[in-house]
Design a protein around this motif. Structure first.
Motif, mmCIF file in Angstrom:
data_model
loop_
_atom_site.group_PDB
_atom_site.id
_atom_site.type_symbol
_atom_site.label_atom_id
_atom_site.label_comp_id
_atom_site.label_asym_id
_atom_site.label_seq_id
_atom_site.Cartn_x
_atom_site.Cartn_y
_atom_site.Cartn_z
ATOM 1 N N GLY A 10 40.749 -10.772 26.508
ATOM 2 C CA GLY A 10 40.391 -12.040 26.410
ATOM 3 C C GLY A 10 41.334 -12.680 25.816
ATOM 4 O O GLY A 10 42.603 -12.477 25.444
ATOM 5 N N LEU A 11 41.188 -14.183 25.307
ATOM 6 C CA LEU A 11 41.932 -15.066 24.718
ATOM 7 C C LEU A 11 41.790 -15.181 23.208
ATOM 8 O O LEU A 11 40.630 -15.220 22.750
ATOM 9 N N VAL A 12 42.836 -14.891 22.456
ATOM 10 C CA VAL A 12 42.511 -15.079 20.918
ATOM 11 C C VAL A 12 43.631 -15.781 20.551
ATOM 12 O O VAL A 12 45.046 -15.920 21.081
ATOM 13 N N GLN A 13 43.421 -16.653 19.091
ATOM 14 C CA GLN A 13 44.614 -17.023 18.676
ATOM 15 C C GLN A 13 45.531 -16.175 17.902
ATOM 16 O O GLN A 13 45.000 -15.177 17.236
ATOM 17 N N ALA A 14 46.751 -16.701 17.637
ATOM 18 C CA ALA A 14 47.581 -15.739 16.961
ATOM 19 C C ALA A 14 47.077 -15.709 15.369
ATOM 20 O O ALA A 14 46.429 -16.365 14.953
ATOM 21 N N GLY A 15 47.067 -14.256 14.996
ATOM 22 C CA GLY A 15 46.572 -13.836 13.728
ATOM 23 C C GLY A 15 45.107 -13.372 13.884
ATOM 24 O O GLY A 15 44.525 -12.933 13.048
ATOM 25 N N GLY A 16 44.632 -13.369 15.047
ATOM 26 C CA GLY A 16 43.057 -13.084 15.185
ATOM 27 C C GLY A 16 43.132 -11.520 15.866
ATOM 28 O O GLY A 16 44.035 -10.796 15.702
ATOM 29 N N SER A 17 41.934 -10.907 16.178
ATOM 30 C CA SER A 17 41.750 -9.695 16.315
ATOM 31 C C SER A 17 40.963 -9.542 17.769
ATOM 32 O O SER A 17 40.034 -10.275 18.206
ATOM 33 N N LEU A 18 41.197 -8.376 18.118
ATOM 34 C CA LEU A 18 40.336 -8.039 19.361
ATOM 35 C C LEU A 18 40.265 -6.607 19.349
ATOM 36 O O LEU A 18 41.101 -5.577 18.902
ATOM 37 N N ARG A 19 39.167 -6.054 19.834
ATOM 38 C CA ARG A 19 38.941 -4.668 20.064
ATOM 39 C C ARG A 19 38.782 -4.295 21.533
ATOM 40 O O ARG A 19 37.764 -4.718 22.299
ATOM 41 N N LEU A 20 39.694 -3.484 22.178
ATOM 42 C CA LEU A 20 39.645 -2.998 23.563
ATOM 43 C C LEU A 20 38.660 -1.462 23.529
ATOM 44 O O LEU A 20 38.924 -1.031 22.599
ATOM 45 N N SER A 21 38.042 -1.418 24.676
ATOM 46 C CA SER A 21 37.433 -0.184 24.811
ATOM 47 C C SER A 21 37.749 0.376 26.146
ATOM 48 O O SER A 21 37.886 -0.445 27.023
ATOM 49 N N CYS A 22 37.578 1.706 26.416
ATOM 50 C CA CYS A 22 37.770 2.314 27.714
ATOM 51 C C CYS A 22 36.931 3.698 27.737
ATOM 52 O O CYS A 22 36.880 4.263 26.927
ATOM 53 N N VAL A 23 36.159 3.401 28.794
ATOM 54 C CA VAL A 23 34.973 4.479 29.122
ATOM 55 C C VAL A 23 35.606 5.316 29.860
ATOM 56 O O VAL A 23 36.019 4.827 31.202
ATOM 57 N N ASN A 77 32.583 9.192 25.231
ATOM 58 C CA ASN A 77 33.618 9.365 26.162
ATOM 59 C C ASN A 77 34.404 8.080 26.284
ATOM 60 O O ASN A 77 34.887 7.186 27.239
ATOM 61 N N THR A 78 34.682 7.623 25.019
ATOM 62 C CA THR A 78 35.309 6.138 24.801
ATOM 63 C C THR A 78 36.534 6.404 23.845
ATOM 64 O O THR A 78 36.215 7.091 22.850
ATOM 65 N N VAL A 79 37.299 5.426 24.049
ATOM 66 C CA VAL A 79 38.763 5.363 23.378
ATOM 67 C C VAL A 79 38.812 3.870 23.007
ATOM 68 O O VAL A 79 38.383 2.993 23.945
ATOM 69 N N TYR A 80 39.296 3.332 21.845
ATOM 70 C CA TYR A 80 39.270 1.968 21.106
ATOM 71 C C TYR A 80 40.582 1.689 20.854
ATOM 72 O O TYR A 80 41.351 2.542 20.364
ATOM 73 N N LEU A 81 40.764 0.598 21.010
ATOM 74 C CA LEU A 81 42.157 -0.179 20.306
ATOM 75 C C LEU A 81 41.852 -1.224 19.359
ATOM 76 O O LEU A 81 41.251 -2.447 20.031
ATOM 77 N N GLN A 82 41.782 -1.093 18.273
ATOM 78 C CA GLN A 82 41.531 -2.306 17.253
ATOM 79 C C GLN A 82 42.877 -3.016 16.987
ATOM 80 O O GLN A 82 43.649 -2.416 16.561
ATOM 81 N N MET A 83 42.928 -4.278 17.542
ATOM 82 C CA MET A 83 44.162 -5.045 17.237
ATOM 83 C C MET A 83 44.026 -6.261 16.421
ATOM 84 O O MET A 83 43.206 -7.016 16.613
ATOM 85 N N ASP A 84 44.568 -6.092 15.310
ATOM 86 C CA ASP A 84 44.747 -7.121 14.101
ATOM 87 C C ASP A 84 46.007 -7.689 14.084
ATOM 88 O O ASP A 84 46.850 -7.244 14.623
ATOM 89 N N THR A 85 45.873 -8.760 13.414
ATOM 90 C CA THR A 85 47.114 -9.765 13.216
ATOM 91 C C THR A 85 47.810 -9.919 14.467
ATOM 92 O O THR A 85 48.998 -9.608 14.615
#
Length: 125
Positions: A10-23, A77-85
């Motif tokens: 999605g769309l996020v501002q710089a400095g923010g966070s997102l978490r991706l998932s893959c099933v 059956n899921t992998v995650y990617l936590q993206m910070d900063t």
């Protein structure tokens, strides 16, 4: 047939966070090292992170070390990617990858057995 389905972009501002998932479906999830790659416009696909079948061993690309965290839940059956900063240069399509565990962590594209369809991450500055 193996399917990898990403979500969470999605769309996020710089400095923010997102978490991706893959099933993952169609194969025994724990037989695979799981990873994330990304591709920005007019750039080559870049390694982001990978995690071994048990979750004990991880590796990260230099540009995301200290900011991104990969994890997996074999029961789901899921992998995650936590993206910070997040930074504007993190803007890219992010692809989930699966590599048979006998070939190591799958840090290189040619080692990957399966790919997801990709999810867009856009970081606004």
């Amino acid at each position: 047939q193996v399917q990898l389905v990403e979500s969470g972009g999605g769309l996020v501002q710089a400095g923010g966070s997102l978490r991706l998932s893959c099933v993952v479906s169609g194969r025994t999830f724990s037989n695979y090292a799981m990873g994330w790659f990304r591709q920005a416009p007019e750039k080559k696909r870049e390694f982001v992170a990978t995690i071994n079948w048990s979750g004990i061993e991880t590796a990260y690309g230099d540009s995301v070390k200290g900011r991104f965290t990969i994890s997996r839940d074999n029961a789901k059956n899921t992998v995650y990617l936590q993206m910070d900063t997040l930074k504007s240069e993190d803007t890219a399509v992010y692809y989930c990858s699966a590599t048979q565990r006998t070939r190591g962590l799958g840090l290189r594209e040619y080692l990957v057995d399966y790919w997801g369809q990709g999810t867009q991450v856009t970081v606004s500055s």
